[in-house]
Write a protein that holds these residues in place. Structure first.
Motif, PDB file in Angstrom:
ATOM      1  N   ARG A   1      -7.100  -3.241  -4.548  1.00  0.00           N
ATOM      2  CA  ARG A   1      -8.070  -2.149  -4.387  1.00  0.00           C
ATOM      3  C   ARG A   1      -9.497  -2.658  -4.145  1.00  0.00           C
ATOM      4  O   ARG A   1     -10.452  -1.874  -4.255  1.00  0.00           O
ATOM      5  CB  ARG A   1      -8.059  -1.206  -5.596  1.00  0.00           C
ATOM      6  N   ASN A   2      -9.641  -3.914  -3.798  1.00  0.00           N
ATOM      7  CA  ASN A   2     -10.947  -4.454  -3.436  1.00  0.00           C
ATOM      8  C   ASN A   2     -11.000  -4.685  -1.932  1.00  0.00           C
ATOM      9  O   ASN A   2     -10.037  -5.157  -1.340  1.00  0.00           O
ATOM     10  CB  ASN A   2     -11.223  -5.772  -4.167  1.00  0.00           C
TER      11      ASN A   2
ATOM     12  N   TYR B   1      -8.836   7.031  -2.790  1.00  0.00           N
ATOM     13  CA  TYR B   1      -8.396   6.295  -1.608  1.00  0.00           C
ATOM     14  C   TYR B   1      -9.357   5.168  -1.236  1.00  0.00           C
ATOM     15  O   TYR B   1     -10.551   5.216  -1.547  1.00  0.00           O
ATOM     16  CB  TYR B   1      -8.262   7.250  -0.423  1.00  0.00           C
ATOM     17  N   ASP B   2      -8.808   4.183  -0.533  1.00  0.00           N
ATOM     18  CA  ASP B   2      -9.616   3.065  -0.053  1.00  0.00           C
ATOM     19  C   ASP B   2     -10.118   3.295   1.368  1.00  0.00           C
ATOM     20  O   ASP B   2     -11.201   2.830   1.719  1.00  0.00           O
ATOM     21  CB  ASP B   2      -8.799   1.772  -0.110  1.00  0.00           C
TER      22      ASP B   2
ATOM     23  N   GLY C   1       0.795  -1.216   0.000  1.00  0.00           N
ATOM     24  CA  GLY C   1       0.000   0.000   0.000  1.00  0.00           C
ATOM     25  C   GLY C   1       0.825   1.263   0.000  1.00  0.00           C
ATOM     26  O   GLY C   1       2.067   1.238  -0.072  1.00  0.00           O
TER      27      GLY C   1
ATOM     28  N   TRP D   1      -1.297  -0.960  -6.505  1.00  0.00           N
ATOM     29  CA  TRP D   1      -1.451  -1.037  -5.056  1.00  0.00           C
ATOM     30  C   TRP D   1      -2.546  -2.010  -4.647  1.00  0.00           C
ATOM     31  O   TRP D   1      -3.541  -2.180  -5.354  1.00  0.00           O
ATOM     32  CB  TRP D   1      -1.812   0.351  -4.500  1.00  0.00           C
ATOM     33  N   ASP D   2      -2.383  -2.598  -3.480  1.00  0.00           N
ATOM     34  CA  ASP D   2      -3.480  -3.321  -2.855  1.00  0.00           C
ATOM     35  C   ASP D   2      -4.443  -2.345  -2.178  1.00  0.00           C
ATOM     36  O   ASP D   2      -5.641  -2.598  -2.121  1.00  0.00           O
ATOM     37  CB  ASP D   2      -2.955  -4.325  -1.828  1.00  0.00           C
ATOM     38  N   TYR D   3      -3.906  -1.246  -1.680  1.00  0.00           N
ATOM     39  CA  TYR D   3      -4.748  -0.245  -1.031  1.00  0.00           C
ATOM     40  C   TYR D   3      -3.984   1.064  -0.927  1.00  0.00           C
ATOM     41  O   TYR D   3      -2.752   1.091  -0.940  1.00  0.00           O
ATOM     42  CB  TYR D   3      -5.189  -0.695   0.370  1.00  0.00           C
TER      43      TYR D   3
ATOM     44  N   PHE E   1      -7.849  -5.410   2.310  1.00  0.00           N
ATOM     45  CA  PHE E   1      -7.800  -4.894   0.948  1.00  0.00           C
ATOM     46  C   PHE E   1      -6.803  -5.688   0.100  1.00  0.00           C
ATOM     47  O   PHE E   1      -5.714  -6.038   0.557  1.00  0.00           O
ATOM     48  CB  PHE E   1      -7.384  -3.419   0.947  1.00  0.00           C
TER      49      PHE E   1
END
Length: 271
Positions: free
Chosen positions: A261-262, A155-156, A84, A106-108, A258
């Motif tokens: 991005r999920n 942003y997440d 992230g 990114w993952d988050y 996360f």
């Protein structure tokens, strides 16, 4: 499920320990998921003339990402690493922020407000800034920036949503309506927030956000994740047992996680 999604490392200039030290520590203490989330490089101030150690240099960003994903593969059988970025929201610099966020898988991405203009309200070296400002006006400006961060769609989740209280400077007027406005913007953007436990080691001696804000977040149906905001490997997951207990006492049963991005909710696992 034991998670810590907010960590910082030597590249940011004000933390110690390289990425792999955090990974090894995470395995040692039994984390299920570890989020690597260093600070976005500075955009709106000159890092050569600004105060030292604020964020990683721009040319380090691709090295950070490369190393993080390499470690994700190296340790995939021992710990689930999520890659992230803590992406500062800085009003007027949305285009440049978006370019950084879209450049990497990114993952988050954490949306945090540290700067009001060129004043970093989270920097202990800049607390004199409060002396020349009306505290209520600062809180208004801060929460307005949080709302605008939510509306960007970048942003997440929002990091340490009430970090404005970090050094104990508070207006003599009630600010609950400002806090609620920020949480309502999070909900409208279908985002999450974090319970950032680092406030327990700050002058305010309270997590970010407060219990009252957590209760309103639960009422609104806002998901919550956990972060220690560790700046040293030995502080990884610091106070997260207490944070988990607080969430459960408020009424939360799940944590937000996360990947690419999920968001996925998992049962709270700290005890």
């Amino acid at each position: 499920m034991r998670i810590d999604y907010h960590t910082h490392h030597v590249r940011c200039g004000h933390a110690s320990g390289d990425l792999e030290e955090y990974v090894v520590k995470g395995i040692e203490i039994g984390l299920t998921q570890l989020g690597l989330s260093d600070h976005m490089p500075l955009l709106h101030v000159d890092p050569e003339t600004y105060l030292p150690g604020m964020a990683m240099p721009m040319d380090e960003l691709p090295r950070y990402v490369e190393e993080a994903f390499r470690l994700q593969q190296k340790y995939k059988d021992q710990i689930d690493i999520r890659v992230g970025l803590e992406g500062d929201y800085i009003e007027g610099w949305e285009k440049q922020i978006e370019e950084i966020i879209r450049a990497y898988p990114w993952d988050y991405v954490i949306g945090s407000v540290h700067f009001l203009g060129e004043w970093d309200i989270t920097d202990y070296r800049q607390t004199d800034g409060w002396k020349e400002r009306d505290a209520y006006a600062v809180y208004e400006q801060y929460y307005d920036a949080v709302v605008k961060a939510c509306r960007t769609g970048f942003y997440d989740y929002i990091g340490h949503i009430d970090v404005i209280k970090r050094f104990g400077f508070k207006p003599d007027r009630n600010v609950e309506h400002l806090e609620n406005m920020a949480l309502e913007a999070v909900k409208a953007a279908n985002m999450a927030i974090e319970l950032n436990a680092s406030g327990l080691r700050m002058p305010v001696q309270e997590m970010f956000p407060s219990r009252r804000m957590l209760e309103y977040a639960l009422k609104l149906g806002i998901p919550v994740t956990l972060g220690s905001d560790a700046h040293q490997p030995e502080r990884l997951a610091q106070y997260l047992d207490e944070a988990s207990a607080l969430l459960q006492d408020v009424g939360f049963t799940d944590l937000a996680t996360f990947k690419v991005r999920n968001r996925q909710n998992v049962p709270i696992g700290f005890e």
